[in-house]
Design a protein around this motif. Structure first.
Motif, PDB file in Angstrom:
ATOM      1  N   GLY A   1       0.785  -1.230   0.000  1.00  0.00           N
ATOM      2  CA  GLY A   1       0.000   0.000   0.000  1.00  0.00           C
ATOM      3  C   GLY A   1       0.814   1.276   0.000  1.00  0.00           C
ATOM      4  O   GLY A   1       0.259   2.370   0.103  1.00  0.00           O
ATOM      5  N   VAL A   2       2.128   1.174  -0.138  1.00  0.00           N
ATOM      6  CA  VAL A   2       3.001   2.351  -0.138  1.00  0.00           C
ATOM      7  C   VAL A   2       3.685   2.458  -1.493  1.00  0.00           C
ATOM      8  O   VAL A   2       4.368   1.525  -1.933  1.00  0.00           O
ATOM      9  N   LYS A   3       3.496   3.605  -2.152  1.00  0.00           N
ATOM     10  CA  LYS A   3       4.160   3.857  -3.430  1.00  0.00           C
ATOM     11  C   LYS A   3       5.426   4.664  -3.162  1.00  0.00           C
ATOM     12  O   LYS A   3       5.404   5.653  -2.437  1.00  0.00           O
ATOM     13  N   GLN A   4       6.507   4.227  -3.786  1.00  0.00           N
ATOM     14  CA  GLN A   4       7.787   4.872  -3.557  1.00  0.00           C
ATOM     15  C   GLN A   4       8.570   4.962  -4.864  1.00  0.00           C
ATOM     16  O   GLN A   4       8.667   3.975  -5.602  1.00  0.00           O
ATOM     17  N   ASN A   5       9.112   6.151  -5.159  1.00  0.00           N
ATOM     18  CA  ASN A   5       9.989   6.306  -6.317  1.00  0.00           C
ATOM     19  C   ASN A   5      11.277   5.551  -6.037  1.00  0.00           C
ATOM     20  O   ASN A   5      11.862   5.685  -4.965  1.00  0.00           O
ATOM     21  N   ARG A   6      11.694   4.746  -7.006  1.00  0.00           N
ATOM     22  CA  ARG A   6      12.917   3.964  -6.853  1.00  0.00           C
ATOM     23  C   ARG A   6      13.688   3.949  -8.164  1.00  0.00           C
ATOM     24  O   ARG A   6      13.113   4.044  -9.244  1.00  0.00           O
ATOM     25  N   THR A   7      14.995   3.816  -8.038  1.00  0.00           N
ATOM     26  CA  THR A   7      15.870   3.532  -9.170  1.00  0.00           C
ATOM     27  C   THR A   7      16.572   2.230  -8.866  1.00  0.00           C
ATOM     28  O   THR A   7      17.206   2.091  -7.825  1.00  0.00           O
ATOM     29  N   PHE A   8      16.407   1.258  -9.762  1.00  0.00           N
ATOM     30  CA  PHE A   8      17.034  -0.045  -9.592  1.00  0.00           C
ATOM     31  C   PHE A   8      18.114  -0.214 -10.650  1.00  0.00           C
ATOM     32  O   PHE A   8      17.912   0.125 -11.818  1.00  0.00           O
ATOM     33  N   LYS A   9      19.261  -0.747 -10.248  1.00  0.00           N
ATOM     34  CA  LYS A   9      20.327  -1.100 -11.179  1.00  0.00           C
ATOM     35  C   LYS A   9      20.088  -2.537 -11.613  1.00  0.00           C
ATOM     36  O   LYS A   9      19.639  -3.355 -10.821  1.00  0.00           O
ATOM     37  N   GLY A  10      20.391  -2.805 -12.874  1.00  0.00           N
ATOM     38  CA  GLY A  10      20.191  -4.153 -13.370  1.00  0.00           C
ATOM     39  C   GLY A  10      21.080  -4.455 -14.550  1.00  0.00           C
ATOM     40  O   GLY A  10      21.885  -3.629 -14.980  1.00  0.00           O
ATOM     41  N   GLN A  11      20.893  -5.637 -15.077  1.00  0.00           N
ATOM     42  CA  GLN A  11      21.641  -6.112 -16.236  1.00  0.00           C
ATOM     43  C   GLN A  11      20.650  -6.701 -17.229  1.00  0.00           C
ATOM     44  O   GLN A  11      19.799  -7.502 -16.841  1.00  0.00           O
ATOM     45  N   ILE A  12      20.760  -6.285 -18.483  1.00  0.00           N
ATOM     46  CA  ILE A  12      19.969  -6.889 -19.552  1.00  0.00           C
ATOM     47  C   ILE A  12      20.917  -7.681 -20.437  1.00  0.00           C
ATOM     48  O   ILE A  12      21.944  -7.157 -20.881  1.00  0.00           O
ATOM     49  N   SER A  13      20.568  -8.951 -20.659  1.00  0.00           N
ATOM     50  CA  SER A  13      21.321  -9.807 -21.569  1.00  0.00           C
ATOM     51  C   SER A  13      20.377 -10.229 -22.688  1.00  0.00           C
ATOM     52  O   SER A  13      19.270 -10.686 -22.421  1.00  0.00           O
ATOM     53  N   ILE A  14      20.847 -10.066 -23.903  1.00  0.00           N
ATOM     54  CA  ILE A  14      20.047 -10.437 -25.070  1.00  0.00           C
ATOM     55  C   ILE A  14      20.783 -11.561 -25.784  1.00  0.00           C
ATOM     56  O   ILE A  14      21.969 -11.430 -26.121  1.00  0.00           O
ATOM     57  N   ALA A  15      20.076 -12.680 -25.976  1.00  0.00           N
ATOM     58  CA  ALA A  15      20.678 -13.825 -26.669  1.00  0.00           C
ATOM     59  C   ALA A  15      19.571 -14.675 -27.269  1.00  0.00           C
ATOM     60  O   ALA A  15      18.585 -14.987 -26.608  1.00  0.00           O
ATOM     61  N   ALA A  16      19.756 -15.019 -28.518  1.00  0.00           N
ATOM     62  CA  ALA A  16      18.857 -15.944 -29.224  1.00  0.00           C
ATOM     63  C   ALA A  16      17.394 -15.526 -29.122  1.00  0.00           C
ATOM     64  O   ALA A  16      16.516 -16.355 -28.919  1.00  0.00           O
ATOM     65  N   GLY A  17      17.134 -14.239 -29.252  1.00  0.00           N
ATOM     66  CA  GLY A  17      15.753 -13.756 -29.263  1.00  0.00           C
ATOM     67  C   GLY A  17      15.108 -13.608 -27.898  1.00  0.00           C
ATOM     68  O   GLY A  17      13.934 -13.292 -27.807  1.00  0.00           O
ATOM     69  N   GLN A  18      15.855 -13.859 -26.823  1.00  0.00           N
ATOM     70  CA  GLN A  18      15.331 -13.690 -25.470  1.00  0.00           C
ATOM     71  C   GLN A  18      16.029 -12.519 -24.789  1.00  0.00           C
ATOM     72  O   GLN A  18      17.195 -12.240 -25.050  1.00  0.00           O
ATOM     73  N   VAL A  19      15.291 -11.877 -23.890  1.00  0.00           N
ATOM     74  CA  VAL A  19      15.839 -10.799 -23.076  1.00  0.00           C
ATOM     75  C   VAL A  19      15.801 -11.278 -21.631  1.00  0.00           C
ATOM     76  O   VAL A  19      14.742 -11.644 -21.118  1.00  0.00           O
ATOM     77  N   THR A  20      16.967 -11.307 -20.988  1.00  0.00           N
ATOM     78  CA  THR A  20      17.039 -11.681 -19.576  1.00  0.00           C
ATOM     79  C   THR A  20      17.397 -10.441 -18.776  1.00  0.00           C
ATOM     80  O   THR A  20      18.402  -9.789 -19.049  1.00  0.00           O
ATOM     81  N   LEU A  21      16.555 -10.139 -17.815  1.00  0.00           N
ATOM     82  CA  LEU A  21      16.760  -8.984 -16.950  1.00  0.00           C
ATOM     83  C   LEU A  21      17.042  -9.485 -15.543  1.00  0.00           C
ATOM     84  O   LEU A  21      16.251 -10.266 -14.988  1.00  0.00           O
ATOM     85  N   THR A  22      18.174  -9.086 -14.970  1.00  0.00           N
ATOM     86  CA  THR A  22      18.508  -9.445 -13.597  1.00  0.00           C
ATOM     87  C   THR A  22      18.731  -8.163 -12.798  1.00  0.00           C
ATOM     88  O   THR A  22      19.194  -7.154 -13.336  1.00  0.00           O
ATOM     89  N   SER A  23      18.389  -8.237 -11.521  1.00  0.00           N
ATOM     90  CA  SER A  23      18.537  -7.079 -10.651  1.00  0.00           C
ATOM     91  C   SER A  23      18.595  -7.540  -9.203  1.00  0.00           C
ATOM     92  O   SER A  23      17.841  -8.425  -8.805  1.00  0.00           O
ATOM     93  N   ASN A  24      19.483  -6.945  -8.433  1.00  0.00           N
ATOM     94  CA  ASN A  24      19.596  -7.211  -6.999  1.00  0.00           C
ATOM     95  C   ASN A  24      19.508  -5.868  -6.272  1.00  0.00           C
ATOM     96  O   ASN A  24      20.163  -4.903  -6.673  1.00  0.00           O
ATOM     97  N   PHE A  25      18.717  -5.823  -5.213  1.00  0.00           N
ATOM     98  CA  PHE A  25      18.585  -4.590  -4.438  1.00  0.00           C
ATOM     99  C   PHE A  25      18.064  -4.923  -3.046  1.00  0.00           C
ATOM    100  O   PHE A  25      17.687  -6.061  -2.773  1.00  0.00           O
ATOM    101  N   ASP A  26      18.062  -3.936  -2.185  1.00  0.00           N
ATOM    102  CA  ASP A  26      17.561  -4.107  -0.821  1.00  0.00           C
ATOM    103  C   ASP A  26      16.285  -3.308  -0.634  1.00  0.00           C
ATOM    104  O   ASP A  26      16.114  -2.239  -1.231  1.00  0.00           O
ATOM    105  N   ILE A  27      15.402  -3.846   0.203  1.00  0.00           N
ATOM    106  CA  ILE A  27      14.148  -3.173   0.568  1.00  0.00           C
ATOM    107  C   ILE A  27      14.136  -3.018   2.083  1.00  0.00           C
ATOM    108  O   ILE A  27      14.285  -4.010   2.808  1.00  0.00           O
ATOM    109  N   LYS A  28      13.977  -1.800   2.554  1.00  0.00           N
ATOM    110  CA  LYS A  28      13.814  -1.564   3.990  1.00  0.00           C
ATOM    111  C   LYS A  28      12.344  -1.744   4.336  1.00  0.00           C
ATOM    112  O   LYS A  28      11.473  -1.152   3.687  1.00  0.00           O
ATOM    113  N   LEU A  29      12.081  -2.543   5.339  1.00  0.00           N
ATOM    114  CA  LEU A  29      10.698  -2.808   5.742  1.00  0.00           C
ATOM    115  C   LEU A  29       9.971  -1.525   6.126  1.00  0.00           C
ATOM    116  O   LEU A  29       8.800  -1.343   5.789  1.00  0.00           O
ATOM    117  N   THR A  30      10.651  -0.614   6.798  1.00  0.00           N
ATOM    118  CA  THR A  30      10.009   0.634   7.244  1.00  0.00           C
ATOM    119  C   THR A  30       9.598   1.516   6.074  1.00  0.00           C
ATOM    120  O   THR A  30       8.638   2.276   6.188  1.00  0.00           O
TER     121      THR A  30
END
Length: 184
Positions: free
Chosen positions: A114-143
């Motif tokens: 129920g809480v909307k928050q502006n965020r910027t996430f860093k990630g990696q896009i890999s494109i191979a054989a017609g597929q796009v793989t998106l990976t991302s690691n980040f932390d979320i503070k419960l508060t």
């Protein structure tokens, strides 16, 4: 005067999955908690870099069923907040027509518990054989999302949760017909 209709068909390229994977890990001195969700819906519009992610909270599965029950009922309140949603836009240009790897940043809004928050996430896009793989690691503070942890179990749940995403997207054709009335 004769009226006719002219139909124009437009094609856009969307990549998507309904089986994206999001996992999280909470590490404390007393207990480690891990869960995985393989029911994440992701849609990427390659023409403008917009991305949408929708994750059912009940899709997280834990090794311990009691943890899963507490997660859904006490912390995430899944009856009231059934899904987490992220909508955003990839900032860097990506050539989806060529195989390769791209470091990207995605700006958007994370709506969770129920809480909307502006965020910027860093990630990696890999494109191979017609597929796009998106990976991302980040932390979320419960508060940040008003997720309350009872004092009794505060030492067992980390204040910040490590989140990992892996989304393997495949192309989906989008066909839109626009009909214009024309008078002669």
């Amino acid at each position: 005067m004769i009226s006719q209709l002219i139909a124009i068909t437009c094609f856009g390229q969307l990549y998507m999955t309904k089986t994206g994977q999001t996992s999280f890990f909470s590490e404390t001195a007393l207990e480690n908690i891990a869960a995985v969700n393989n029911q994440v819906l992701v849609i990427l519009n390659t023409s403008n870099g917009e991305i949408a992610v929708k994750m059912p909270q009940r899709g997280f599965h834990f090794p311990n069923k009691l943890m899963e029950e507490h997660f859904n009922e006490n912390y995430m309140e899944t009856e009231k907040y059934p899904s987490a949603v992220f909508t955003g836009k990839i900032k860097e240009p990506v050539d989806y027509s060529k195989d390769g790897n791209y470091a990207v940043n995605v700006d958007g809004i994370l709506d969770m518990h129920g809480v909307k928050q502006n965020r910027t996430f860093k990630g990696q896009i890999s494109i191979a054989a017609g597929q796009v793989t998106l990976t991302s690691n980040f932390d979320i503070k419960l508060t940040d999302h008003k997720i309350e942890v009872p004092t009794l179990v505060l030492a067992k749940i980390a204040e910040s949760i490590a989140v990992k995403n892996k989304f393997v997207l495949t192309p989906k054709r989008l066909e839109i017909q626009i009909i214009y009335p024309v008078k002669f």
